[in-house]
Motif scaffolding. Structure first.
Motif: not given
Ligand SMILES: NC(=O)C1=CN([C@@H]2O[C@H](COP(=O)(O)OP(=O)(O)OC[C@H]3O[C@@H](n4cnc5c(N)ncnc54)[C@H](OP(=O)(O)O)[C@@H]3O)[C@@H](O)[C@H]2O)C=CC1
Ligand SMILES: O=C1O[C@H](COP(=O)(O)O)[C@@H](O)[C@H](O)[C@H]1O
Length: 576
Positions: A96-102, A129-131, A202-208
Motif C-alpha cells: 500500500a505504501s508503493g507507487d502503483l497503490a498510490k 512494512r512501512t509503519k 502491488s509489490i515486487p514479484p520476488n515477494i508474490f
Molecule cells: N508503478 C507502476 O506504474 C506499475 C507497477 N506495476 C507493478 O506493480 C507492482 C508494484 O509496483 P510499484 O508500486 O511501482 O512498486 P514499489 O517499488 O513502489 O513497491 C511497492 C511496495 O512494496 C514494498 N517493497 C518495495 N521493494 C521491496 C523489496 N525489495 N522487498 C520487500 N518489499 C518491497 C514497499 O513497501 P514497504 O517498504 O512499505 O513494505 C513498496 O512501497 C510491481 O509488481 C510492478 O511491477 C505494474 C504496472 C505499472
C-alpha cells in the motif's frame, strides 16, 4: 534481486494443509448459495446498458453487479434481512505504501465508490512494512483521490466517507503471524457477515509467493471467496513464469488468480472487439486478403525515472511487448469466440498466440536512450539513473515483426514498437489495408500508392479515438483527391470522463469476471514467443542502438519496417 522468485520450497512445510485451508466455494457455488438472497428474479434485472453495479434505491437495500461483458453473472442483490445474511467485501492492497497503490489502485477503488459501484459493506485495507497509522494511510491516499471531472458533486463528502472505510496494517510480507493479525482486523470489520476478500498484490514479484502463502494460510475468507490480483511481471521468461504459476497454485486455484494486464481494461482495447464483431463492414476485411500489416505502437515521453532498478532487470520487451502489446495483438487477431464468456475468449487468444512464429533476432531491433539537451534543458540518459548499471545493455526501445502462421494471417507482418523517453506519449493500433486492385484513380495519387491506402487507427491514448483514413474528392470542378479521416473522437462524442482501466479490472475481479485477466496457458504461450529471443539478446550481449531522449527512437526501426514492406503509420504527420 527484483524479479527473483522465492522458490516455493522456501514457503514452509504447511503448504499442503494450506491449500486445503484455502478451498472454499467457487464463485459459481457461491452464486448458487446467494440465490436465496436475490430480491429480483433474473428476468426482471436491468438490461446491460445500465451501470454495471447500481443501487436500486437510495437506501441501497439491493444492488446488482455487472461485469465488463455486460452479463449479470453473479447478481448479489441483497434483501434487507439480518445483518448476518449480508455480504461484505474486503479489499487488501498489499504494498500500500508503493507507487502503483498510490497512483492507481486507491484512486480506482475510490472512483468505484464515487460511482456507487461498491456494495454497502466494504472495507479497504492497506498492508505494507512501512509503519503507518490508519490516519496516516488516509492522509497518504487522500492526496491522489480525484472525483470525475465531469461531475464533482459531493466530492469532498464522498472522499471523507471513503477514507473512513480505509484502514492500515503494517507487517512483513513473509510473516504468517502478521497476516493473522490482518485477519483479525478484517474479521472485526466484516462483523460476522458473509465475507469476500480480494488481495491486490502491488509489490515486487520476488515477494508474490510469500504473500500468497501467508494470506492463504492466515487471511483467506472462511465464508466467501478469496481472490488475488497479481501485478506483472509474471516472471521474466518461460521458466520463471512457469515456476511462479506453480508456486502460486500451491496455495490458489487458477480461478482465484487474477493476472492483471491493465491494457486490457483500457476503453479502446475493449472497443476493439466491439468494432470488429458488431460491425459488418470490418469483420469481412479482417484477414490477409485485405490487411497489409498491423502496427501496435506504444511510446512514452519520459524515461524510467524512479523505476530504473525494476526496469533494468526486465527491459522494454518484457515491460510492454510481451504483455500489453501482445495481448492487444491476440484480441485483434483471434478467431470469433463462441461467446463473450471469459473462457471462450481466452481459448481463442491462446490459439492465436500458439499459432505465432517465435520471434527471431533478425526481426527485432533494440535501442536505449541517451542524455540530450534541448532548449537549455538537459534530459538524463538511461544509464545516468543511479539505480542502473553504467554498462547496462537493457533496451528501453524495441521494434519487432511478428507473424501468425494460420490461414487468416499468413504473411501479414504485425509490427510492434515500444519505447521510453520518446518525443510523445501515445498508444495505438494501426491497420493498413492493401492497395485497391486496378485502382481507377491511380494516377490521381501520384507514384506513392501507400499514401492512398486506407488505414484504420484505434488510438488507445491519449484522446481515445477510432478513425479511418479514406480517399475522397476535393469539392470543385476538377478531380483532385484528398485523404480524410472518418473520425470518432471519444471526448467529442461522449463528454463523460472515461474510467481508468484499473476501475474496470477491479470491478471485474470482484465480480469474478475473468475475461480481461490472463489465464496461465495464455501466459505460457506469450512467454514461449519471447523467451528464446530474450535469451539470445542477453547471451549475445546485443548492444542497443542509442537514441536521444525525446527523439523518435532509433532509425533501425525504419529499416526493420522497410524489410517487411511497411511504413510506420505514426511517422510523418503528427496528428495522423
Ligand atoms: N508503478 C507502476 O506504474 C506499475 C507497477 N506495476 C507493478 O506493480 C507492482 C508494484 O509496483 P510499484 O508500486 O511501482 O512498486 P514499489 O517499488 O513502489 O513497491 C511497492 C511496495 O512494496 C514494498 N517493497 C518495495 N521493494 C521491496 C523489496 N525489495 N522487498 C520487500 N518489499 C518491497 C514497499 O513497501 P514497504 O517498504 O512499505 O513494505 C513498496 O512501497 C510491481 O509488481 C510492478 O511491477 C505494474 C504496472 C505499472
Ligand atoms: O505496465 C506498465 O505500464 C506503464 C504504462 O501504462 P499507461 O497506462 O500509463 O500507458 C509503463 O509506464 C510501465 O513501464 C509499465 O510497467
Amino acid at each position: 534481486m527484483a524479479g527473483h522468485l522465492s522458490p516455493c520450497s522456501s514457503s514452509s512445510s504447511s503448504s499442503s494443509s494450506s491449500s486445503l485451508n484455502f478451498s472454499h466455494p467457487s464463485s459459481f457455488e457461491l452464486r448458487k448459495s446467494l440465490d436465496k438472497f436475490l430480491v429480483l428474479p433474473r428476468k426482471t434485472q436491468e438490461p446491460s446498458w445500465v451501470p454495471r453495479i447500481r443501487s436500486r434505491n437510495s437506501s441501497r437495500k439491493s444492488f446488482q453487479l455487472k461485469s465488463s461483458n455486460g452479463h449479470s453473472l453473479s447478481s448479489v442483490s441483497l434483501h434487507d434481512g439480518s445483518e448476518k445474511s449480508e455480504l461484505t467485501y474486503s479489499i487488501t492492497v498489499v504494498g500500500a505504501s508503493g507507487d502503483l497503490a498510490k497512483k492507481k489502485i486507491f484512486p480506482a477503488i475510490f472512483a468505484l465508490f464515487y460511482e456507487d459501484c461498491l456494495p454497502k459493506n466494504f472495507t479497504v485495507f492497506g498492508y505494507a512494512r512501512t509503519k503507518m497509522t490508519d490516519e496516516e494511510l488516509r492522509m497518504m491516499i487522500s492526496k491522489t483521490l480525484t472525483c470525475r471531472i465531469d461531475k464533482r458533486e459531493n466530492c469532498e463528502d464522498k472522499m471523507n466517507q471513503f477514507l473512513k472505510r480505509c484502514f492500515y496494517h503494517s507487517g512483513q510480507y513473509n510473516s504468517e503471524e502478521n497476516f493473522r493479525e490482518l485477519d483479525i482486523k478484517l474479521r472485526e470489520k466484516e462483523a460476522g457477515r458473509l465475507a469476500n476478500r480480494l488481495f491486490y498484490l502491488s509489490i515486487p514479484p520476488n515477494i508474490f509467493v510469500d504473500v500468497v502463502r501467508c494470506a492463504s494460510i492466515m487471511a483467506s475468507s472462511t465464508s466467501g471467496w478469496t481472490r488475488v490480483i497479481v501485478e506483472k511481471p509474471f516472471g521474466r521468461d518461460s521458466e520463471s513464469s512457469g515456476e511462479l504459476t506453480r508456486c502460486l497454485k500451491q496455495y490458489l486455484n487458477e480461478d482465484q488468480i487474477f493476472r492483471i494486464d491493465h491494457y486490457l481494461g483500457k476503453e479502446l482495447v475493449e472497443n476493439l472487439s466491439v468494432l470488429r464483431f458488431s460491425n459488418l463492414v470490418f469483420e469481412p476485411l479482417w484477414s490477409r486478403n485485405y490487411i497489409r500489416n498491423v502496427q501496435l505502437i506504444f511510446s512514452e515521453d519520459f524515461g524510467t525515472e524512479g523505476r530504473g532498478g525494476y526496469f533494468d532487470h526486465y527491459g522494454i520487451i518484457r515491460d510492454i511487448m510481451q504483455n500489453h502489446l501482445l495481448q492487444i495483438l491476440a484480441l485483434f487477431a483471434m478467431e470469433t469466440p463462441v461467446s463473450l464468456d471469459a473462457e471462450d475468449i481466452r481459448n481463442e487468444k491462446v490459439k492465436v498466440l500458439r499459432s505465432m512464429r517465435p520471434l527471431q533476432l533478425e526481426d527485432v531491433i533494440v535501442g536505449q536512450y541517451k542524455g540530450h539537451s534541448k532548449g537549455g534543458k538537459s534530459f538524463p540518459g538511461y544509464t545516468d539513473d543511479p539505480t542502473v548499471p553504467k554498462d547496462s545493455l537493457t533496451p528501453t526501445f524495441a521494434a519487432a515483426a511478428l507473424f501468425i502462421n494460420n490461414a487468416r494471417w499468413d504473411g501479414v507482418p504485425f509490427l510492434m514498437k515500444a519505447g521510453k523517453a520518446l518525443h510523445t506519449k501515445r498508444a495505438e493500433i494501426r491497420v493498413q489495408f492493401r492497395h485497391v486492385p486496378g485502382n481507377l484513380y491511380k494516377r490521381n495519387f501520384g507514384t506513392d500508392l501507400d499514401k492512398a491506402t486506407n488505414e484504420l487507427v484505434l488510438r488507445v491514448q491519449p484522446d481515445e479515438a477510432i478513425y479511418l483514413k479514406i480517399n475522397n474528392k476535393v469539392p470543385g470542378l476538377g478531380m483532385r483527391l484528398d485523404r480524410s479521416d472518418l473520425n470518432l473522437l471519444f471526448k467529442a462524442r461522449y463528454p463523460r470522463e472515461i474510467p481508468d482501466a484499473y476501475e474496470r479490472l477491479l470491478l471485474d475481479a470482484m465480480e469474478g469476471e475473468r475475461r480481461l485477466f490472463i489465464r496461465s496457458d495464455e501466459l505460457d504461450a506469450a512467454w514461449a514467443l519471447f523467451s528464446p529471443l530474450l535469451k539470445e539478446l542477453e547471451e549475445k550481449k546485443i548492444v542497443p542502438e542509442l537514441y536521444p531522449y525525446g527523439s523518435r527512437g532509433p532509425v533501425g526501426a525504419h529499416y526493420l519496417a522497410a524489410k517487411h514492406n511497411v511504413r510506420w503509420g505514426d511517422v510523418g504527420n503528427e496528428d495522423s
